[in-house]
Structure formats: C-alpha cells, structure tokens
Design a protein around this motif. Structure first.
Motif, PDB file in Angstrom:
ATOM      1  N   ASP A  12       0.848  -1.196   0.000  1.00 50.63           N
ATOM      2  CA  ASP A  12       0.000   0.000   0.000  1.00 50.63           C
ATOM      3  C   ASP A  12       0.886   1.250   0.000  1.00 50.63           C
ATOM      4  O   ASP A  12       1.907   1.273  -0.668  1.00 50.63           O
ATOM      5  N   GLU A  37       2.246  -8.639  -1.458  1.00 54.09           N
ATOM      6  CA  GLU A  37       1.040  -8.079  -0.848  1.00 54.09           C
ATOM      7  C   GLU A  37       0.080  -9.217  -0.547  1.00 54.09           C
ATOM      8  O   GLU A  37      -0.302  -9.974  -1.433  1.00 54.09           O
ATOM      9  N   ASP A  41      -5.366  -6.251  -3.574  1.00 58.02           N
ATOM     10  CA  ASP A  41      -5.188  -4.929  -4.169  1.00 58.02           C
ATOM     11  C   ASP A  41      -3.952  -4.254  -3.605  1.00 58.02           C
ATOM     12  O   ASP A  41      -3.516  -4.526  -2.478  1.00 58.02           O
ATOM     13  N   TYR A  44      -4.290   1.325  -2.642  1.00 57.33           N
ATOM     14  CA  TYR A  44      -5.684   1.745  -2.501  1.00 57.33           C
ATOM     15  C   TYR A  44      -5.818   2.712  -1.327  1.00 57.33           C
ATOM     16  O   TYR A  44      -4.984   2.742  -0.420  1.00 57.33           O
ATOM     17  N   ARG A  60     -15.818   1.425  -6.648  1.00 60.23           N
ATOM     18  CA  ARG A  60     -14.722   0.921  -5.820  1.00 60.23           C
ATOM     19  C   ARG A  60     -13.366   1.174  -6.450  1.00 60.23           C
ATOM     20  O   ARG A  60     -12.395   1.554  -5.771  1.00 60.23           O
ATOM     21  N   ASP A  61     -13.265   0.979  -7.743  1.00 58.83           N
ATOM     22  CA  ASP A  61     -11.966   1.077  -8.406  1.00 58.83           C
ATOM     23  C   ASP A  61     -11.419   2.497  -8.414  1.00 58.83           C
ATOM     24  O   ASP A  61     -10.223   2.696  -8.665  1.00 58.83           O
ATOM     25  N   ILE A  64      -8.483   2.987  -6.072  1.00 63.01           N
ATOM     26  CA  ILE A  64      -7.205   2.338  -6.372  1.00 63.01           C
ATOM     27  C   ILE A  64      -6.379   3.272  -7.254  1.00 63.01           C
ATOM     28  O   ILE A  64      -6.786   3.608  -8.368  1.00 63.01           O
ATOM     29  N   THR A  67      -2.777  -0.149 -10.434  1.00 62.91           N
ATOM     30  CA  THR A  67      -2.964  -1.595 -10.364  1.00 62.91           C
ATOM     31  C   THR A  67      -1.625  -2.316 -10.507  1.00 62.91           C
ATOM     32  O   THR A  67      -0.630  -1.736 -10.971  1.00 62.91           O
ATOM     33  N   THR A  80       0.269 -10.109  -5.633  1.00 60.81           N
ATOM     34  CA  THR A  80      -0.859 -10.038  -4.706  1.00 60.81           C
ATOM     35  C   THR A  80      -1.209 -11.445  -4.224  1.00 60.81           C
ATOM     36  O   THR A  80      -0.814 -12.451  -4.816  1.00 60.81           O
ATOM     37  N   ARG A 133      -9.733  -2.634   4.977  1.00 55.74           N
ATOM     38  CA  ARG A 133      -9.512  -3.123   3.624  1.00 55.74           C
ATOM     39  C   ARG A 133     -10.713  -2.781   2.743  1.00 55.74           C
ATOM     40  O   ARG A 133     -11.816  -2.524   3.239  1.00 55.74           O
ATOM     41  N   LEU A 134     -10.487  -2.825   1.437  1.00 57.50           N
ATOM     42  CA  LEU A 134     -11.609  -2.604   0.519  1.00 57.50           C
ATOM     43  C   LEU A 134     -12.698  -3.642   0.737  1.00 57.50           C
ATOM     44  O   LEU A 134     -13.891  -3.345   0.570  1.00 57.50           O
TER      45      LEU A 134
END
Length: 450
Positions: A12, A37, A41, A44, A60-61, A64, A67, A80, A133-134
């Motif tokens: 992150d 990670e 993700d 973010y 949601r995106d 971020i 990517t 990830t 977290r998301l």
C-alpha cells in the motif's frame, strides 16, 4: 551500481511509494523490485472507504491509485495474494506462506497497521466490521443493501465519525459509543464539545464514557446489540472505529527492534536501528514528533507515503531523511469540518511547555457574504517564547483546510506574533478581511505581550 534485489513486504502507501521512487531513480537498470502483498489490491485509499460506503464515491476502483498491471509496466513485480511468513535476517531471505523463499539485498517492511480490537465477547460476530480493507467496505455496503437499519459505531476518531456520518446519510439510525468523555480525543475538551454537539444536532446519538462490555448476538450468531454498563443499544450492524496499532508480528519474530510505542524503531533514513540493512516505513514504524522529538506512532497515509519515498530515495542512491510529524489531520461530519495539528494543551503541558491557549470565533467568509459559516480557531503556544505549538479548527464549510496554514507556521517555528503579521489572501467569498487564523494569532501574541 551492481545487480541487486529490492524486496518490499506490503503493497500500500509506503511500500508502493518506495518501489516507484526507487524505479524512478534507478531507471531501467538491473535492479529487481518485487512487492509481496497479502491482499488482492495495492495502492488503494483506505481513507476513501467511508465515502464509498456512503455512495459519495460510487465506484470501488476509483479508490485504487494504480494496479499491479500498471506497476508491471514500470518493471515492478507485484505479487498479490502472497503473504510473507518469516524473515531470515542472517540469510537475507523472506519465506512466504505458499513455500517460496525470496532473497534480497534491500528489504522494506511496510506491513501497515492493524485495527485495534479490545477483548470484548462477540467482537467476531457476523455483522461486526472494521474499516481497513476494501473488502470491509464491500461488506458494509452489502449489509446496508440487505436492509440494515440500525448501526452502532464504536469509537469517535476520524474513521468512526466519518462512518457514522455516511451511515446516517444513507438512512440508518446511528449510535456512536465512546469509551472517552468526548469524540476526537486529540482535540482539547472545549473543541471536542463543539464536535459532540454538532453530531448530536445532526441526529446521531452519542453515548460517551461507555466502554463496550459485550456484542450481543442472536441464536444464529448475528449481532443484535452492543452492551455497555449503561445499557444495551440494539443494532444489526457494528462498525469498528477504534484506531490503528502497528502490525509488527513479522518484524518482531525476525528480531527487528521495536520502540516504546510498540512499532518498529527506525532512524531518519527509515533504516531499522537494530538491523540497518532493513528499512521499515508506514503505519508499522515508530516516528518522532517534530516539536518535542519524542517517539510517536501516527497512522496516516500522508506520513506513510513520505516515508516510503525516503526509502525509495535511499535505495535509489539519493540521500533523504524523514523530517518528523506534527499529526496534522482533517475530517468532516456533515457540514462540520474539523482539523488539528501539533500539540493539544495536555500534550504541550506533558512536554514541559508553559502553555497558553487562546480560542476565537469568527466566520469563514466576510460576514455579509452568502454562505459565511461559523468557525472556531484555537491556538496553543509557549508562554515564554510565543512559539506556536498546536492548533485546532472546528467550523462550517471552508474551515478545515485552514489547518494547513497553521501547520506550516508551526513547522517553520513561527511565534504567534510572527504569524499574526504574515501576508494571507483576502476576498469576501473566501475570508473576512482579517482571516480567523490571523485573528487567533493576534489574540495570542497580544496576550503574550501583556
């Protein structure tokens, strides 16, 4: 520079800032950069989760920044779903839970923070959610979509109040349960009272001085109420806003030294004080307060990004040092904007200053201009030198970002009198002819003179 390997644990703010800065400085070299990670993700905005829950941000995106595919275009290998299990400092390797062993020449531990969870029965019940977290945001959104009508928010810090605000805006009945007497514990009591009153006036129920004793559940293990010594608050959704501690289990098990705050102890280049071949940055590290020099743990993305950039600069061959923190922060609840920086009164007294505190009330625009809102500005200064030590701002739209000019003055070591004479802008749509922050400084400097 010869071929080497930069391994980052945590993808992150701190980890990805370090990886990106290193690549910028080293260019298309033979340096291999790998990021591990554990989640799905990277890069973010956890700070944006409340606004996604509240549909202020619908996608949601949008939270971020970049990517793994975009980082791959910079020749940064982001893995990830890959959790680091152990660090072998002697061998210079990291082992993952799926059995991989990766060597490194430079290692960054950027494991972030962990939500504080008191030992309360039922805290793991269905319907209790963090905001980290998301996936947490997705779970809360799903609960609201499924018909949740009553929410209890535990904690009155930034995330807790933001979540109370967005859930209230979405039509839920919201109760904020506090262990402390007032929300926003880093504000002085008089400013915290302004926040508490404004929240209550919005229709959010605030229950102070009530540590949680139990999360009550039904026969299926689903949350149905939060119990304190004062009573039970029915709900079908509980949100945890109790703050963040450093996530240091991996570092501690490896033998990296922890500081008095419980976070990883680092120097100003973000190197571990016990193992200088290892860097650490972000919410897992102990930093220092710029005014007092005392150790501090402040979990904010602003600091994490700066610390990651320091690491990336050093690994990339450019000298860099982290300059410390003032703890500057800002939030909004409804139309109320809240900002603070530096030391509050009790912190300044504990640091040994002879404290003077002055509060003024004013308006965010010229008083005759449409939309002028009330604003309160509090300045904390040293009685002997006049040095500004801290500031707090609570008011309507247009109030909050004024904390930045106050943070700048404190960062630069200005006295109240010096700041009172500074040249700030004026136009009726933006400020009175004498901006409230300068009025506060003038009152503080006048009090100092006599």
């Amino acid at each position: 520079m010869g071929a080497d390997r930069f391994l980052v644990i945590g993808g992150d703010a701190a980890g990805m800032s370090a990886a990106a800065q290193t690549r910028r400085l080293r260019g298309a070299s033979d340096l291999a950069i790998t990021v591990l990670e554990q989640g799905p993700d990277v890069s973010y905005s956890a700070c944006g989760i409340p606004y996604w829950v509240g549909d202020v941000v619908s996608d949601r995106d949008r939270l971020i920044a970049r990517t793994p595919h975009e980082f791959a275009a910079q020749d940064i290998d982001v893995r990830t779903g890959t959790r680091a299990e152990a660090i072998d400092l002697d061998a210079g390797t990291v082992r993952t839970v799926d059995g991989q062993t990766l060597g490194y020449d430079h290692l960054l531990v950027a494991t972030g923070g962990r939500p504080l969870r008191p030992p309360v029965p039922g805290l793991d019940a269905d319907g209790v959610h963090g905001v980290h977290r998301l996936a947490d945001g997705a779970d809360i959104r799903a609960a609201v979509a499924a018909g949740a009508r009553r929410a209890v928010v535990l904690g009155g810090g930034y995330i807790g109040l933001e979540m109370a605000d967005v859930l209230h805006a979405r039509g839920l009945a919201v109760t904020v349960v506090l262990a402390d007497p007032l929300p926003m514990a880093l504000l002085d009591a008089d400013m915290g009272e302004r926040v508490c009153k404004a929240i209550g006036d919005m229709g959010i129920d605030v229950q102070p001085d009530q540590p949680v004793r139990e999360i009550e559940t039904d026969a299926d293990g689903v949350v149905r109420a939060v119990r304190t010594d004062a009573g039970s608050y029915p709900c079908d959704l509980v949100v945890l806003g109790l703050g963040m501690g450093p996530e240091v289990s991996l570092a501690r098990d490896a033998g990296l030294r922890l500081g008095e705050t419980g976070a990883i102890e680092v120097d100003r280049t973000m190197r571990s004080r016990s193992h200088p071949e290892v860097f650490a940055a972000g919410d897992c590290v102990q930093t220092f307060h710029r005014l007092t020099g005392e150790p501090a743990h402040v979990a904010l993305g602003t600091h994490a990004n700066k610390q990651g950039r320091v690491v990336g600069s050093v690994v990339g061959g450019r000298a860099a040092r982290f300059a410390g923190v003032l703890g500057t922060a800002l939030t909004a609840v409804g139309e109320l904007e809240i900002g603070r920086t530096g030391l509050c009164t009790t912190q300044a007294e504990a640091a040994g200053y002879d404290v003077r505190a002055e509060t003024i009330e004013g308006t965010t625009r010229a008083g005759y201009f449409p939309g002028a809102a009330e604003i309160a500005v509090k300045l904390v200064s040293d009685r002997g030198s006049g040095e500004l030590l801290g500031a707090q701002v609570v008011g309507g739209p247009g109030s909050g970002k004024r904390i930045d000019v106050l943070a700048t003055a404190i960062w630069a070591g200005l006295t109240a009198e010096e700041f009172a004479g500074s040249d700030l802008s004026y136009a009726p749509p933006f400020a009175p002819v004498h901006d409230p922050v300068l009025v506060a400084a003038r009152v503080a400097s006048r009090a100092e003179r006599g």
